[in-house]
Enzyme design. Structure first.
Site, short mmCIF file in Angstrom:
data_model
loop_
_atom_site.label_atom_id
_atom_site.label_comp_id
_atom_site.label_asym_id
_atom_site.label_seq_id
_atom_site.Cartn_x
_atom_site.Cartn_y
_atom_site.Cartn_z
N TYR A 1 0.81 -1.22 0.00
CA TYR A 1 0.00 0.00 0.00
C TYR A 1 0.85 1.27 0.00
CZ TYR A 1 0.09 -0.40 5.25
OH TYR A 1 0.42 -0.53 6.57
N GLU A 2 0.17 2.39 -0.23
CA GLU A 2 0.80 3.70 -0.44
C GLU A 2 1.77 3.69 -1.63
OE1 GLU A 2 -0.53 6.03 0.90
OE2 GLU A 2 -1.55 5.06 2.56
N GLY A 3 1.42 2.90 -2.63
CA GLY A 3 2.28 2.75 -3.80
C GLY A 3 3.19 1.55 -3.60
#
Length: 558
Positions: free
Chosen positions: A425-427
Site C-alpha cells: 500500500y501507499e504505492g
C-alpha cells in the site's frame, strides 16, 4: 518466553545526538531552537511506555478478535482499542509535530518518526487509525480554504477526529487515471460526491465520532486521466451534526493487520468540499501520500526491530546441542545481520524525517531547498527498502524459533503476516522504484543523488572501507543514467535493483557513521557497534554490489 518490546531508546538517542547531530540542526530552526536532548528523551521515554504498556498487550488479542461490521454499517474495533486511543489523545500524541497555531506542540517530525516506529513495532493494526492524521492535517493546512482549516484542523490536531484517505476503486488500483467517483458542484459551493472506494483504512470505526475522508474524485468538466482528478473533504458527520451519506458496505478479511478496519466505502451523494484547485487533486493528495510513505517505511522498521530483539532474546534462552542457539554460527550471523540492518535503517529513516524538518524550518533558504530535494529522493527509498526488510527480516528471524515460530502464541508469525502489506500500500515497492528512477534520478540527471552521496561520504573517516563502496556506487550511477536516457525500457527493467543498490549505499554511510561515532558510547557498546560494521561489510556490501551489477546488466546494449 513471552513476546515483549523494549524500546531501543539508547540507540535512538545515539542516532539523534551523535549520528545525525540533531540538536545542532534544531538550533538553526526557529521553531525548534529551544528543544534540547533532555526534552527529546522525555518525549521518547513516555512514548516507549505508552507503546509497550498500552499497545503491545492489545496486539495479539486484536489480531485474534479483528474488527466487526454491524448490521447498520458501523464498525467495532477490537476490545481495548477505543480506550487505548483515548489514552493516546489524552497524552497529546496526535499534536506532537503539528503547528501550535492549530493546537499542535510544534515538535520535529524526527521525534514523531521515533514515536511512529515504536507504535508500529507494538501494534501495527491499532496504529493504522492515527497514522493518517498527519498527512490529512498537512494536506488541509496547505490546500484547504480558511473555513475548512478553521473547522477541521484543530479537531484533527487534537485527535478528536480521525481521517481516512480514499483513493482506490475496484477498477483502479495503482492506475489512478481510471478513477470514476463523481463530484457535482452545488449552489451553496459544496460538492455532491458519488462513487465507490475499496481498501480504505479506517474508513469506518468506533474510535472517534467523526472521520474526515479525503476523496479523489472527478468534476463534470474533468479531463481524462490523472490530470482530471480533484480532491474533496467528505466528513462522516456534517457541520450541523447530521450523518453524511457515506457508508461502509463491508470490511476485508485479511492476511494481516486484522485489527485495522479495511473498508469498502460507498459515497451516495455525500456532501463534500473542494480542497485546492479543480483538477489538481493529485498534487494536493501527494502531501498526504508522502507523509504516509515515510510512516509506512517506519512500519517496516518497527517490525524488524520487534522481530530482531525477540529473536535475540529467544536465541539466548533456547539451548540446543549443549549451548544457546545464539552461539551457533548460523544463528549468530543471522542475528548480527538483523541487528545492523535494523540500526542502519533507523538512521536512514530518521535522516529522511530530519530532511523534512529542515526543508520547512531551517533559517537558511539554501538549506531548506537542499533538504527538500534530499527528502524527495529519500522518501521512496525509505518506503520501499524499509518495508522490504520489514517483511524479509522477520521472515528470516522466524527460523530462530524453529517450528515454534509458526505458532501464533510465539508472536513472530503475526509480525510476518502484518508486515507484508507495507510492501504494497501507499504505492507498491515497484512503483516506488520507478518513482525513484524516473522522477528523482533521471529528471535531474542524478544531481541530487550525487549531492547527497558526496555530503554523506564526507561524514566518514578517510580510511573507512565503506567510503570505497560509496565511491563505487557513485561511478555506477552515471553509467546507469546514460543508458536509461537512451532507452526508457531499460529504466523499468532496472528500477528495483537500482533502488536496492542505492539503499545499500546509503546504509553503508549509516553503518560507517555509527562506527565513527562509537567512541561516544560505553566501551562494550562501542565494540559492539564496530563489530556490526564488520558484519555489514562482510554480508551487506556484497549484496549491494550485486544489485548495482544487476541494474547495469539490465541496461546493457543487446
Amino acid at each position: 518466553m513471552s513476546w515483549t518490546y523494549e524500546a531501543p531508546l539508547e540507540h535512538m538517542r545515539f542516532v539523534l545526538e551523535h549520528v545525525l547531530d540533531a540538536p545542532t540542526h534544531w538550533k538553526a530552526c526557529e521553531a525548534f531552537a529551544d528543544l534540547d536532548l533532555d526534552t527529546a528523551d522525555a518525549v521518547l521515554e513516555e512514548a516507549a511506555r505508552f507503546a509497550s504498556e498500552v499497545l503491545q498487550p492489545l496486539n495479539s488479542t486484536g489480531d485474534l478478535e479483528g474488527c466487526v461490521r454491524e448490521a447498520d454499517g458501523r464498525v467495532r474495533t477490537p476490545t481495548g482499542f477505543p480506550a487505548a486511543y483515548q489514552a493516546f489523545v489524552a497524552g497529546g500524541w496526535p499534536a506532537l509535530p503539528c503547528d501550535p497555531a492549530w493546537g499542535g506542540q510544534g515538535l520535529p517530525l524526527l521525534l514523531d518518526a521515533a514515536l511512529r516506529e515504536m507504535l508500529d513495532a507494538c501494534n501495527h493494526g491499532w496504529n493504522m487509525y492515527p497514522d493518517l492524521l498527519h498527512g490529512a492535517y498537512e494536506t488541509i493546512k496547505a490546500h484547504g480554504s480558511d473555513d475548512l482549516k478553521a473547522r477541521y484542523l484543530p479537531r484533527l490536531v487534537s485527535g478528536e477526529w480521525l481521517a481516512a484517505m480514499a483513493l482506490t476503486e475496484p477498477q483502479a488500483g495503482s492506475d489512478l487515471g481510471q478513477l470514476r467517483t463523481r463530484a457535482e458542484p452545488q449552489a451553496d459551493g459544496s460538492l455532491r460526491i458519488s462513487g465507490n472506494k475499496i481498501f480504505i483504512s479506517g474508513g469506518e470505526h468506533d474510535l472517534t465520532d467523526n472521520i474526515v475522508h479525503l476523496v479523489l474524485c472527478r468534476l463534470p468538466d474533468a479531463p481524462k486521466g490523472t490530470k482530471g482528478l480533484s480532491l474533496a473533504l467528505v466528513p462522516k458527520v456534517l457541520p450541523d451534526g447530521s450523518r453524511n451519506a457515506l457508508f461502509c458496505d463491508g470490511i476485508e478479511k485479511k492476511m494481516g493487520i486484522k485489527a485495522s478496519a479495511t473498508c469498502a466505502m460507498r459515497y451516495d451523494g455525500a456532501t463534500g468540499w473542494l480542497i485546492g484547485e479543480p483538477h489538481r487533486g493529485l498534487a494536493a493528495m501527494f502531501l498526504m501520500m508522502n507523509s504516509a510513505r515515510l510512516h509506512v517505511g517506519l512500519q517496516g522498521l518497527g517490525h524488524q526491530e520487534m522481530a530482531t530483539q525477540n529473536a535475540r532474546r529467544y536465541a539466548e534462552e533456547r539451548v540446543q546441542m549443549g549451548r544457546a542457539i545464539g552461539e551457533h554460527p548460523a544463528v549468530r550471523q543471522l542475528l548480527d545481520r538483523l541487528d545492523v540492518t535494523t540500526q542502519a535503517q533507523r538512521v536512514l529513516a530518521y535522516r529522511a524525517a530530519l530532511a523534512l524538518d529542515l526543508s520547512e524550518q531551517h533559517s537558511d533558504r539554501a538549506v531548506r531547498e537542499r533538504e527538500k530535494r534530499f527528502a524527495a529522493l529519500l522518501t521512496p527509498i525509505v518506503k520501499a527498502f524499509c518495508t522490504h526488510q520489514g517483511f524479509h527480516g522477520p521472515a528470516a528471524a522466524l527460523g530462530v524459533w524453529g517450528g515454534n515460530g509458526y505458532v501464533h502464541e510465539y508472536g513472530i508469525e503475526q509480525t510476518v503476516r502484518d508486515a507484508r502489506i507495507a510492501m504494497i500500500y501507499e504505492g507498491t515497492n515497484e512503483i516506488q522504484a520507478i518513482d525513484l528512477a524516473q522522477r528523482k534520478l533521471l529528471a535531474d540527471a542524478g544531481a541530487t543523488a550525487f549531492e547527497l552521496l558526496d555530503a554523506l561520504r564526507a561524514e566518514l573517516p578517510e580510511q573507512d572501507p565503506l567510503r570505497d563502496f560509496i565511491d563505487e556506487s557513485r561511478t555506477h550511477l552515471p553509467s546507469w543514467l546514460n543508458r536509461v536516457a537512451q532507452d526508457g525500457a531499460h529504466l523499468l527493467e532496472s528500477a528495483d535493483d537500482l533502488l536496492h543498490g542505492l539503499a545499500h549505499t546509503l546504509l553503508a554511510w549509516a553503518v560507517g557513521r555509527m562506527a565513527a561515532m562509537a567512541n561516544a558510547l560505553p566501551d562494550e557498546a562501542a565494540a559492539r557497534q564496530r563489530a556490526l560494521a564488520t558484519a555489514f561489510i562482510r554480508h551487506a556490501v556484497p549484496q549491494g554490489r550485486l544489485h548495482w551489477q544487476r541494474a547495469l546488466a539490465a541496461t546493457a546494449p543487446r
